[in-house]
Write a protein that holds these residues in place. Structure first.
Motif, PDB file in Angstrom:
ATOM      1  N   SER A 106       0.561  -1.125  -0.103  1.00 48.67           N
ATOM      2  CA  SER A 106       0.143  -0.046  -0.030  1.00 48.67           C
ATOM      3  C   SER A 106       0.733   1.212  -0.151  1.00 48.67           C
ATOM      4  O   SER A 106       1.742   1.393   0.713  1.00 48.67           O
ATOM      5  N   LEU A 107       0.487   2.003  -0.797  1.00 44.46           N
ATOM      6  CA  LEU A 107       1.156   3.592  -0.956  1.00 44.46           C
ATOM      7  C   LEU A 107       0.617   4.562  -0.425  1.00 44.46           C
ATOM      8  O   LEU A 107       0.589   5.760  -0.695  1.00 44.46           O
ATOM      9  N   GLN A 108      -0.875   4.170   0.043  1.00 45.37           N
ATOM     10  CA  GLN A 108      -1.739   5.244   0.567  1.00 45.37           C
ATOM     11  C   GLN A 108      -1.103   6.042   1.614  1.00 45.37           C
ATOM     12  O   GLN A 108      -0.483   5.672   2.635  1.00 45.37           O
ATOM     13  N   GLY A 109      -0.966   7.454   1.546  1.00 48.87           N
ATOM     14  CA  GLY A 109      -0.817   8.457   2.467  1.00 48.87           C
ATOM     15  C   GLY A 109       0.731   8.791   2.078  1.00 48.87           C
ATOM     16  O   GLY A 109       1.262   9.805   2.892  1.00 48.87           O
ATOM     17  N   LYS A 110       1.455   8.089   1.315  1.00 52.48           N
ATOM     18  CA  LYS A 110       2.883   8.392   0.859  1.00 52.48           C
ATOM     19  C   LYS A 110       2.907   9.391  -0.261  1.00 52.48           C
ATOM     20  O   LYS A 110       2.058   9.469  -1.251  1.00 52.48           O
ATOM     21  N   LYS A 111       3.853  10.138  -0.066  1.00 46.50           N
ATOM     22  CA  LYS A 111       4.014  11.220  -1.261  1.00 46.50           C
ATOM     23  C   LYS A 111       4.740  10.555  -2.372  1.00 46.50           C
ATOM     24  O   LYS A 111       5.872  10.084  -2.221  1.00 46.50           O
ATOM     25  N   LEU A 112       4.025  10.513  -3.454  1.00 45.15           N
ATOM     26  CA  LEU A 112       4.625   9.717  -4.717  1.00 45.15           C
ATOM     27  C   LEU A 112       5.209  10.719  -5.873  1.00 45.15           C
ATOM     28  O   LEU A 112       4.488  11.928  -5.822  1.00 45.15           O
ATOM     29  N   GLN A 113       6.334  10.229  -6.513  1.00 43.67           N
ATOM     30  CA  GLN A 113       6.837  11.205  -7.412  1.00 43.67           C
ATOM     31  C   GLN A 113       7.662  10.597  -8.414  1.00 43.67           C
ATOM     32  O   GLN A 113       7.767   8.979  -8.236  1.00 43.67           O
ATOM     33  N   VAL A 114       8.081  11.150  -9.234  1.00 47.37           N
ATOM     34  CA  VAL A 114       9.414  10.212 -10.073  1.00 47.37           C
ATOM     35  C   VAL A 114      10.656  10.019  -9.394  1.00 47.37           C
ATOM     36  O   VAL A 114      11.040  10.714  -8.432  1.00 47.37           O
ATOM     37  N   VAL A 115      11.000   8.727  -9.449  1.00 42.61           N
ATOM     38  CA  VAL A 115      12.174   8.491  -8.842  1.00 42.61           C
ATOM     39  C   VAL A 115      13.303   7.884  -9.871  1.00 42.61           C
ATOM     40  O   VAL A 115      12.921   7.630 -10.976  1.00 42.61           O
ATOM     41  N   HIS A 116      14.552   7.699  -9.262  1.00 41.95           N
ATOM     42  CA  HIS A 116      15.527   7.423 -10.287  1.00 41.95           C
ATOM     43  C   HIS A 116      15.875   5.923  -9.834  1.00 41.95           C
ATOM     44  O   HIS A 116      16.206   5.543  -8.888  1.00 41.95           O
ATOM     45  N   THR A 117      15.829   4.875 -10.837  1.00 36.71           N
ATOM     46  CA  THR A 117      15.857   3.360 -10.374  1.00 36.71           C
ATOM     47  C   THR A 117      17.514   2.883 -10.738  1.00 36.71           C
ATOM     48  O   THR A 117      17.775   1.863 -10.493  1.00 36.71           O
ATOM     49  N   LEU A 129      35.107  17.777  -7.768  1.00 36.60           N
ATOM     50  CA  LEU A 129      33.830  18.220  -8.346  1.00 36.60           C
ATOM     51  C   LEU A 129      32.536  17.480  -7.868  1.00 36.60           C
ATOM     52  O   LEU A 129      32.669  16.488  -7.270  1.00 36.60           O
ATOM     53  N   PRO A 130      31.403  18.348  -8.072  1.00 34.12           N
ATOM     54  CA  PRO A 130      30.179  17.589  -7.445  1.00 34.12           C
ATOM     55  C   PRO A 130      29.826  16.393  -8.252  1.00 34.12           C
ATOM     56  O   PRO A 130      30.461  16.329  -9.492  1.00 34.12           O
ATOM     57  N   PRO A 131      29.125  15.355  -7.812  1.00 29.39           N
ATOM     58  CA  PRO A 131      28.898  14.261  -8.648  1.00 29.39           C
ATOM     59  C   PRO A 131      28.151  14.643  -9.894  1.00 29.39           C
ATOM     60  O   PRO A 131      27.264  15.811  -9.907  1.00 29.39           O
ATOM     61  N   ALA A 132      28.293  13.703 -11.108  1.00 28.99           N
ATOM     62  CA  ALA A 132      27.377  13.962 -12.517  1.00 28.99           C
ATOM     63  C   ALA A 132      26.435  12.994 -12.573  1.00 28.99           C
ATOM     64  O   ALA A 132      26.719  11.610 -12.106  1.00 28.99           O
ATOM     65  N   LEU A 133      25.584  13.270 -13.148  1.00 25.50           N
ATOM     66  CA  LEU A 133      24.253  12.267 -13.475  1.00 25.50           C
ATOM     67  C   LEU A 133      24.202  12.222 -15.039  1.00 25.50           C
ATOM     68  O   LEU A 133      23.946  13.469 -15.607  1.00 25.50           O
ATOM     69  N   THR A 134      24.561  11.129 -15.659  1.00 30.15           N
ATOM     70  CA  THR A 134      24.640  10.859 -17.147  1.00 30.15           C
ATOM     71  C   THR A 134      23.137  10.776 -17.522  1.00 30.15           C
ATOM     72  O   THR A 134      22.996  10.879 -18.928  1.00 30.15           O
ATOM     73  N   ASP A 135      22.333  10.019 -16.957  1.00 30.45           N
ATOM     74  CA  ASP A 135      20.904  10.004 -17.293  1.00 30.45           C
ATOM     75  C   ASP A 135      19.865   9.958 -16.086  1.00 30.45           C
ATOM     76  O   ASP A 135      20.283   9.811 -15.254  1.00 30.45           O
ATOM     77  N   PHE A 136      18.764  10.009 -16.490  1.00 33.26           N
ATOM     78  CA  PHE A 136      17.601  10.071 -15.602  1.00 33.26           C
ATOM     79  C   PHE A 136      16.726   8.622 -16.048  1.00 33.26           C
ATOM     80  O   PHE A 136      16.171   8.556 -16.928  1.00 33.26           O
ATOM     81  N   VAL A 137      16.534   7.532 -15.365  1.00 35.42           N
ATOM     82  CA  VAL A 137      15.935   6.338 -15.193  1.00 35.42           C
ATOM     83  C   VAL A 137      14.699   6.249 -14.405  1.00 35.42           C
ATOM     84  O   VAL A 137      15.003   5.779 -13.351  1.00 35.42           O
ATOM     85  N   PRO A 138      13.837   6.517 -14.964  1.00 30.66           N
ATOM     86  CA  PRO A 138      12.408   6.517 -14.122  1.00 30.66           C
ATOM     87  C   PRO A 138      11.984   5.042 -13.726  1.00 30.66           C
ATOM     88  O   PRO A 138      12.127   4.130 -14.578  1.00 30.66           O
ATOM     89  N   ALA A 139      11.337   4.911 -12.859  1.00 36.26           N
ATOM     90  CA  ALA A 139      10.671   3.832 -12.453  1.00 36.26           C
ATOM     91  C   ALA A 139       9.353   3.593 -13.288  1.00 36.26           C
ATOM     92  O   ALA A 139       8.905   4.616 -13.910  1.00 36.26           O
ATOM     93  N   ALA A 140       8.636   2.396 -13.290  1.00 37.19           N
ATOM     94  CA  ALA A 140       7.578   2.183 -14.057  1.00 37.19           C
ATOM     95  C   ALA A 140       6.286   3.111 -13.762  1.00 37.19           C
ATOM     96  O   ALA A 140       5.449   3.384 -14.566  1.00 37.19           O
ATOM     97  N   ALA A 141       6.295   3.483 -12.344  1.00 27.22           N
ATOM     98  CA  ALA A 141       5.290   4.392 -12.025  1.00 27.22           C
ATOM     99  C   ALA A 141       5.797   5.252 -10.904  1.00 27.22           C
ATOM    100  O   ALA A 141       7.023   5.131 -10.499  1.00 27.22           O
ATOM    101  N   ALA A 142       5.018   6.577 -10.403  1.00 24.32           N
ATOM    102  CA  ALA A 142       5.542   7.147  -9.318  1.00 24.32           C
ATOM    103  C   ALA A 142       5.613   6.285  -8.096  1.00 24.32           C
ATOM    104  O   ALA A 142       4.981   5.379  -7.929  1.00 24.32           O
ATOM    105  N   ARG A 143       6.767   6.548  -7.248  1.00 27.43           N
ATOM    106  CA  ARG A 143       7.213   5.889  -6.030  1.00 27.43           C
ATOM    107  C   ARG A 143       7.366   6.859  -5.034  1.00 27.43           C
ATOM    108  O   ARG A 143       7.395   7.835  -4.989  1.00 27.43           O
ATOM    109  N   PRO A 144       7.444   6.386  -3.756  1.00 21.21           N
ATOM    110  CA  PRO A 144       7.680   7.597  -2.554  1.00 21.21           C
ATOM    111  C   PRO A 144       8.982   8.113  -2.610  1.00 21.21           C
ATOM    112  O   PRO A 144      10.148   7.685  -3.231  1.00 21.21           O
ATOM    113  N   TYR A 145       8.947   9.357  -2.175  1.00 20.82           N
ATOM    114  CA  TYR A 145      10.086  10.189  -1.918  1.00 20.82           C
ATOM    115  C   TYR A 145      11.085   9.440  -1.220  1.00 20.82           C
ATOM    116  O   TYR A 145      10.927   8.773  -0.193  1.00 20.82           O
ATOM    117  N   GLY A 146      12.353   9.439  -1.590  1.00 23.43           N
ATOM    118  CA  GLY A 146      13.372   8.723  -1.073  1.00 23.43           C
ATOM    119  C   GLY A 146      13.813   7.332  -1.480  1.00 23.43           C
ATOM    120  O   GLY A 146      14.823   6.645  -1.104  1.00 23.43           O
TER     121      GLY A 146
END
Length: 219
Positions: A106-117, A129-146
């Motif tokens: 259950s994800l009821q009550g959780k803040k869902l958003q785009v996440v990186h898998t 240097l700060p870390p670099a990110l080469t790509d954004f790889v989304p989950a199949a659906a919105a998932r909880p923050y963190g």
């Protein structure tokens, strides 16, 4: 870099299902403390040409700086909180594994958003240097923050790139153990999907035992 090839200041690689979405977001987003590799458009403005896409090359190599990557993953989730989840029809192994890892929870009550898998694999380091990110790889659906951070943590543990105390150092992340369990399930499903490495299976079971111990300690 998605098995890409570098040509001067660009990297050309095969475009996965999320490539157009990732390019659109990376073109305009700012993630504090993270160097985002920007997409490169073709001369007629397209992100994808003949199944390939281009990205600005950024200096850096994958590294065992997992705590820094976790911190960057949290900043990523903060930055992505206002972006809608991509509307992509996906049937690939990674999407199936993501759905399986979250099935019945259950994800009821959780803040869902785009996440990186696959944050750790896309995160590069170069000196101070700060870390670099080469790509954004989304989950199949919105998932909880963190969840981006939890997956980064689990991937670091499975790679033997960080000590077990990492669970305690990041215990302030909301629902961390729950998110780590889903991340571990995700990697377990993918391990089976791609041949079931016994070595990875043993690592997964070891980490699962640690999560159970941490969960028992909080009861």
């Amino acid at each position: 870099w998605g098995n890409g090839v570098r040509f001067g200041r660009f990297v050309i690689s095969a475009a996965p299902a999320h490539a157009a979405w990732s390019s659109k977001v990376r073109e305009k987003i700012t993630v504090p403390g993270v160097r985002v590799a920007r997409p490169v458009r073709s001369t007629d403005g397209r992100f994808i040409v003949a199944g390939y896409h281009a990205t600005d090359f950024v200096e850096g190599e994958p590294g065992h700086r997992v705590d820094e990557a976790i911190a960057a993953a949290l900043r990523f989730d903060d930055a992505m909180a206002y972006f809608p989840a991509p509307d992509i029809e996906r049937t690939d192994a990674w999407a199936r594994a993501d759905r399986a890892a979250w099935a019945g929870h259950s994800l009821q009550g959780k803040k869902l958003q785009v996440v990186h898998t696959d944050f750790l694999a896309c995160c590069l380091f170069s000196g101070s240097l700060p870390p670099a990110l080469t790509d954004f790889v989304p989950a199949a659906a919105a998932r909880p923050y963190g969840y981006s951070a939890a997956l980064t943590l689990i991937d670091g543990m499975l790679a033997d790139a960080v000590d077990d105390a990492v669970l305690n150092r990041w215990s302030h992340i909301p629902d961390l153990l729950f998110l780590c369990e889903r991340a571990l399930d995700y990697r377990e499903v993918l391990n089976r999907e791609f041949g079931g490495s016994s070595n990875m299976g043993a690592k997964i079971e070891r980490v699962r035992g640690l999560l159970v111990s941490e969960q028992d300690a909080t009861l």
